[in-house]
Design a protein around this motif. Sequence first.
Motif, PDB file in Angstrom:
ATOM      1  N   ILE A 114       0.566  -1.434  -0.010  1.00  0.00           N
ATOM      2  CA  ILE A 114       0.036   0.574  -0.097  1.00  0.00           C
ATOM      3  C   ILE A 114       1.061   1.383  -0.088  1.00  0.00           C
ATOM      4  CG2 ILE A 114      -1.867   1.309   0.873  1.00  0.00           C
ATOM      5  CD1 ILE A 114      -3.073  -1.366   2.560  1.00  0.00           C
ATOM      6  N   VAL A 115       0.244   2.308  -1.622  1.00  0.00           N
ATOM      7  CA  VAL A 115       1.216   3.213  -0.971  1.00  0.00           C
ATOM      8  C   VAL A 115       0.346   4.462  -0.573  1.00  0.00           C
ATOM      9  CG1 VAL A 115       2.625   5.086  -1.706  1.00  0.00           C
ATOM     10  CG2 VAL A 115       2.907   3.258  -2.643  1.00  0.00           C
ATOM     11  N   ILE A 116       0.586   5.582   0.712  1.00  0.00           N
ATOM     12  CA  ILE A 116      -0.466   6.461   1.685  1.00  0.00           C
ATOM     13  C   ILE A 116       0.211   7.773   0.322  1.00  0.00           C
ATOM     14  CG2 ILE A 116      -1.227   7.625   3.127  1.00  0.00           C
ATOM     15  CD1 ILE A 116      -0.919   5.241   4.593  1.00  0.00           C
ATOM     16  N   VAL A 117       0.017   8.261  -0.608  1.00  0.00           N
ATOM     17  CA  VAL A 117       0.657   9.809  -1.177  1.00  0.00           C
ATOM     18  C   VAL A 117       0.156  11.060  -0.048  1.00  0.00           C
ATOM     19  CG1 VAL A 117       1.196  10.910  -3.058  1.00  0.00           C
ATOM     20  CG2 VAL A 117       0.876   8.507  -3.129  1.00  0.00           C
ATOM     21  N   VAL A 118       0.877  11.529   0.735  1.00  0.00           N
ATOM     22  CA  VAL A 118       0.150  12.717   1.248  1.00  0.00           C
ATOM     23  C   VAL A 118       0.758  13.778   0.749  1.00  0.00           C
ATOM     24  CG1 VAL A 118       0.449  14.053   3.077  1.00  0.00           C
ATOM     25  CG2 VAL A 118       0.438  11.699   3.802  1.00  0.00           C
ATOM     26  N   PHE A 119       0.204  14.458  -0.226  1.00  0.00           N
ATOM     27  CA  PHE A 119      -0.250  15.941  -0.445  1.00  0.00           C
ATOM     28  C   PHE A 119      -1.057  16.685   0.134  1.00  0.00           C
ATOM     29  CE2 PHE A 119      -2.024  12.363  -4.105  1.00  0.00           C
ATOM     30  CZ  PHE A 119      -0.982  12.979  -4.819  1.00  0.00           C
ATOM     31  N   SER A 120       0.274  17.596   0.285  1.00  0.00           N
ATOM     32  CA  SER A 120       0.419  19.125   0.839  1.00  0.00           C
ATOM     33  C   SER A 120       0.884  19.962  -0.146  1.00  0.00           C
ATOM     34  CB  SER A 120       1.176  18.230   1.932  1.00  0.00           C
ATOM     35  OG  SER A 120       3.012  18.495   1.534  1.00  0.00           O
ATOM     36  N   LYS A 121       0.452  21.500   0.870  1.00  0.00           N
ATOM     37  CA  LYS A 121       0.757  22.852  -0.233  1.00  0.00           C
ATOM     38  C   LYS A 121       1.927  22.445  -1.256  1.00  0.00           C
ATOM     39  CE  LYS A 121      -2.605  25.137   2.528  1.00  0.00           C
ATOM     40  NZ  LYS A 121      -1.997  26.560   3.342  1.00  0.00           N
ATOM     41  N   ASN A 122       3.208  22.603  -0.626  1.00  0.00           N
ATOM     42  CA  ASN A 122       4.822  22.572  -1.268  1.00  0.00           C
ATOM     43  C   ASN A 122       4.563  20.718  -1.734  1.00  0.00           C
ATOM     44  OD1 ASN A 122       4.633  24.655  -0.537  1.00  0.00           O
ATOM     45  ND2 ASN A 122       4.975  24.743   1.413  1.00  0.00           N
ATOM     46  N   TYR A 123       3.767  19.830  -1.683  1.00  0.00           N
ATOM     47  CA  TYR A 123       4.334  18.239  -2.677  1.00  0.00           C
ATOM     48  C   TYR A 123       5.057  18.734  -3.686  1.00  0.00           C
ATOM     49  CZ  TYR A 123       3.546  13.549  -3.137  1.00  0.00           C
ATOM     50  OH  TYR A 123       4.260  12.502  -3.800  1.00  0.00           O
ATOM     51  N   ALA A 124       4.735  19.371  -4.917  1.00  0.00           N
ATOM     52  CA  ALA A 124       4.887  19.146  -5.918  1.00  0.00           C
ATOM     53  C   ALA A 124       6.272  20.575  -5.649  1.00  0.00           C
ATOM     54  CB  ALA A 124       3.821  20.376  -6.827  1.00  0.00           C
ATOM     55  N   ASP A 125       6.323  20.741  -4.988  1.00  0.00           N
ATOM     56  CA  ASP A 125       7.554  21.471  -4.906  1.00  0.00           C
ATOM     57  C   ASP A 125       9.095  20.543  -4.936  1.00  0.00           C
ATOM     58  OD1 ASP A 125       6.872  23.884  -5.135  1.00  0.00           O
ATOM     59  OD2 ASP A 125       7.514  24.530  -3.435  1.00  0.00           O
ATOM     60  N   GLN A 129      -3.325  21.069 -10.830  1.00  0.00           N
ATOM     61  CA  GLN A 129      -2.213  21.889 -10.737  1.00  0.00           C
ATOM     62  C   GLN A 129      -2.244  23.493 -10.552  1.00  0.00           C
ATOM     63  OE1 GLN A 129      -0.632  19.509 -14.094  1.00  0.00           O
ATOM     64  NE2 GLN A 129      -1.360  18.409 -12.266  1.00  0.00           N
ATOM     65  N   LYS A 130      -3.741  23.877  -9.860  1.00  0.00           N
ATOM     66  CA  LYS A 130      -3.541  25.382  -9.669  1.00  0.00           C
ATOM     67  C   LYS A 130      -3.358  25.552  -7.776  1.00  0.00           C
ATOM     68  CE  LYS A 130      -5.906  25.997 -12.865  1.00  0.00           C
ATOM     69  NZ  LYS A 130      -5.478  26.147 -13.262  1.00  0.00           N
ATOM     70  N   GLY A 131      -2.625  26.684  -7.621  1.00  0.00           N
ATOM     71  CA  GLY A 131      -2.064  27.331  -7.022  1.00  0.00           C
ATOM     72  C   GLY A 131      -0.729  27.312  -6.629  1.00  0.00           C
ATOM     73  N   THR A 132      -0.651  26.583  -5.453  1.00  0.00           N
ATOM     74  CA  THR A 132       1.030  26.156  -5.305  1.00  0.00           C
ATOM     75  C   THR A 132       1.401  25.576  -5.863  1.00  0.00           C
ATOM     76  OG1 THR A 132       0.801  24.678  -3.756  1.00  0.00           O
ATOM     77  CG2 THR A 132       1.183  26.290  -2.728  1.00  0.00           C
ATOM     78  N   GLU A 153       2.565  27.171  -9.589  1.00  0.00           N
ATOM     79  CA  GLU A 153       3.340  27.658  -9.248  1.00  0.00           C
ATOM     80  C   GLU A 153       5.142  26.740  -9.266  1.00  0.00           C
ATOM     81  OE1 GLU A 153       3.142  29.406  -5.322  1.00  0.00           O
ATOM     82  OE2 GLU A 153       1.437  30.902  -5.879  1.00  0.00           O
ATOM     83  N   SER A 154       4.441  25.892  -8.570  1.00  0.00           N
ATOM     84  CA  SER A 154       5.831  24.468  -8.753  1.00  0.00           C
ATOM     85  C   SER A 154       6.323  24.365 -10.198  1.00  0.00           C
ATOM     86  CB  SER A 154       5.348  23.247  -7.952  1.00  0.00           C
ATOM     87  OG  SER A 154       4.960  24.301  -6.570  1.00  0.00           O
ATOM     88  N   PHE A 155       5.107  23.892 -10.748  1.00  0.00           N
ATOM     89  CA  PHE A 155       5.382  23.285 -12.054  1.00  0.00           C
ATOM     90  C   PHE A 155       5.896  24.600 -13.288  1.00  0.00           C
ATOM     91  CE2 PHE A 155       3.165  19.624 -10.757  1.00  0.00           C
ATOM     92  CZ  PHE A 155       3.440  19.245 -11.737  1.00  0.00           C
ATOM     93  N   ALA A 156       5.837  26.345 -12.735  1.00  0.00           N
ATOM     94  CA  ALA A 156       6.238  27.149 -14.012  1.00  0.00           C
ATOM     95  C   ALA A 156       8.233  26.425 -14.026  1.00  0.00           C
ATOM     96  CB  ALA A 156       5.708  27.852 -13.277  1.00  0.00           C
ATOM     97  N   ARG A 157       8.343  26.521 -12.351  1.00  0.00           N
ATOM     98  CA  ARG A 157       9.270  26.592 -12.040  1.00  0.00           C
ATOM     99  C   ARG A 157      10.103  24.916 -12.604  1.00  0.00           C
ATOM    100  NH1 ARG A 157       7.925  28.491  -7.303  1.00  0.00           N
ATOM    101  NH2 ARG A 157       8.022  26.169  -6.382  1.00  0.00           N
ATOM    102  N   HIS A 158       9.665  24.614 -12.406  1.00  0.00           N
ATOM    103  CA  HIS A 158       9.228  22.706 -13.065  1.00  0.00           C
ATOM    104  C   HIS A 158      10.114  23.093 -14.320  1.00  0.00           C
ATOM    105  CE1 HIS A 158       9.867  21.009  -9.226  1.00  0.00           C
ATOM    106  NE2 HIS A 158       8.329  20.650  -8.871  1.00  0.00           N
ATOM    107  N   GLU A 159       9.709  23.588 -14.582  1.00  0.00           N
ATOM    108  CA  GLU A 159       8.995  24.032 -16.779  1.00  0.00           C
ATOM    109  C   GLU A 159      10.446  24.342 -16.927  1.00  0.00           C
ATOM    110  OE1 GLU A 159       5.802  25.440 -18.030  1.00  0.00           O
ATOM    111  OE2 GLU A 159       4.602  23.650 -17.792  1.00  0.00           O
ATOM    112  N   LEU A 160      10.961  25.212 -15.894  1.00  0.00           N
ATOM    113  CA  LEU A 160      12.395  26.352 -16.899  1.00  0.00           C
ATOM    114  C   LEU A 160      13.221  25.153 -16.448  1.00  0.00           C
ATOM    115  CD1 LEU A 160      11.709  29.352 -15.052  1.00  0.00           C
ATOM    116  CD2 LEU A 160      11.464  29.187 -17.550  1.00  0.00           C
ATOM    117  N   LEU A 161      13.693  24.581 -14.912  1.00  0.00           N
ATOM    118  CA  LEU A 161      14.260  23.415 -14.851  1.00  0.00           C
ATOM    119  C   LEU A 161      14.620  22.185 -15.147  1.00  0.00           C
ATOM    120  CD1 LEU A 161      14.308  24.469 -10.939  1.00  0.00           C
ATOM    121  CD2 LEU A 161      15.755  25.262 -12.664  1.00  0.00           C
TER     122      LEU A 161
END
Length: 162
Positions: free
Chosen positions: A70-81, A118-121, A124-132
């Motif tokens: 079993i995998v528990i994925v805890v999505f939080s505000k900065n998970y996508a960072d 992929q809204k909110g934080t 924002e995280s994906f905008a940075r990821h797309e550059l890097l």
Amino acid sequence: MSFQSSHASCKSWNYDIFVSFRGVDTRNTFVDHLYAALDQRRITYLNLDKLPQGELMGPLLFKAIKESQIVIVVFSKNYADSFLCLNELVSVTECMEEKGQIVIPVYYDVDASYVRNQKGTYEESFARHELLHNKDKVESWRKALVYASNLCGWDLKYNANG
């Protein structure tokens, strides 16, 4: 069939549960309590605090994902960072498809629709990821987020002010 009997019959599972989370958001709040509850029930999981010094985390994490029922994925505000969290999530969705893992999303102080769309934080995280990062990698992260956030899960709201 109960959880215990299905676990015993499957030799490829070394852990009952793997928890994917962004430490800065959840380690000292939700995840610490989750780990305590797992310990109380004698449920096996990879305890990152007990790793030997100098151990490479990446390969160990991906091995543990593959070896968990079993995998528990805890999505939080900065998970996508975290590109490590996003890479874990891609691995989780692949293992779910290939090995039939159970994946349980938990939305910790973040709305499921923000994760899915992929809204909110997350935006924002994906905008940075797309550059890097390369386009294919970012697209695989987006697909994994959509896939996992479409699963049934739990919505937990946290309020530090009580």
